[in-house]
Design an enzyme around this catalytic site. Sequence first.
Site, short mmCIF file in Angstrom:
data_model
loop_
_atom_site.label_atom_id
_atom_site.label_comp_id
_atom_site.label_asym_id
_atom_site.label_seq_id
_atom_site.Cartn_x
_atom_site.Cartn_y
_atom_site.Cartn_z
N SER A 81 0.83 -1.21 0.00
CA SER A 81 0.00 0.00 0.00
C SER A 81 0.87 1.26 0.00
O SER A 81 2.08 1.19 0.14
CB SER A 81 -0.92 0.02 1.22
OG SER A 81 -0.18 0.32 2.40
N SER A 133 0.79 3.61 2.27
CA SER A 133 0.76 4.23 3.60
C SER A 133 2.14 4.69 4.08
O SER A 133 2.22 5.51 4.99
CB SER A 133 0.18 3.26 4.63
OG SER A 133 1.07 2.19 4.87
N SER A 135 -3.04 6.70 5.96
CA SER A 135 -2.42 5.59 6.69
C SER A 135 -3.35 5.11 7.80
O SER A 135 -3.83 5.91 8.61
CB SER A 135 -1.08 6.03 7.29
OG SER A 135 -0.56 5.02 8.13
#
Length: 277
Positions: free
Chosen positions: A83, A85, A229
């Site tokens: 991801s 994040s 996040s």
Amino acid sequence: MDFALILLLILIGTGALWGLDRWLWAPGRERRAQALAEAGKTGDAALARKEPIYVEYARAFFPVILIVFFIRSFLAEPFRIPSESMLPTLYVGDFILVNKFSYGVRLPVANVKVLDSGLPKRGEVVVFRFPGDPSINYIKRVVGIPGDHILYKDKKLYINGTPMEQGDGRPYFFSPESNAHGQETLRVTENLDGIRHDILTTNRQDVPLPEIVVPVGQYFVMGDNRDHSNDSRYWGFVPDRNLVGKAFLIWFSWDVAGHDKWFWERIVWNRLGNSIH
């Protein structure tokens, strides 16, 4: 199933086959081969001595699996970044190595610490088992250690009443979706207890977070992509028992968006071998 558990089961299986053959089955084959040889049946004796194919594979694979299991369990384990994040520190498609003994030696599968070797420090990037579902591994940056008073307000992190130094923001663009709806993204250099690293912020309103105190044996973590996040601001602290290790190296990086490129063109060469700060 946990990959470590799968490796352990394969290790036990191949080791058991090899051991049974060495101490039980092989002597029986040798006795039959000697009896056949004494009867003058040398061809049959040679066939009787031959070990089964599954024993050959077990004997060949056992030491390899043992080495992989040892390295992965006690030294370093690879992970893939799934991801955004941790942007701009880690990209989707980065493959990283995690130091497994930075925060204590733990028994494989059981994850029980048997030897202390250190504790996470502010600013370190750690992999841990998500408290809400320990079967999932997360990666975030430690911003609060036990006893710290943490406050996040107006895009700034305060630790024990002191604001963490931030440099001037520079425009940053990383995906059409994340920059939609008028969200201007800035890349800001933050000094977190002496560890300088870049974070991303947008003009999105902060999640209300009153000052909190990190409990003993737990850690407060945040992603570098602060407004995109899923971290301690939403689900709480990371217990020490959930720690997997410290992320320290990008060993491979893959351009996940380059579907029309050749294999070697999709490798992000300038990220290979980069250390993680």
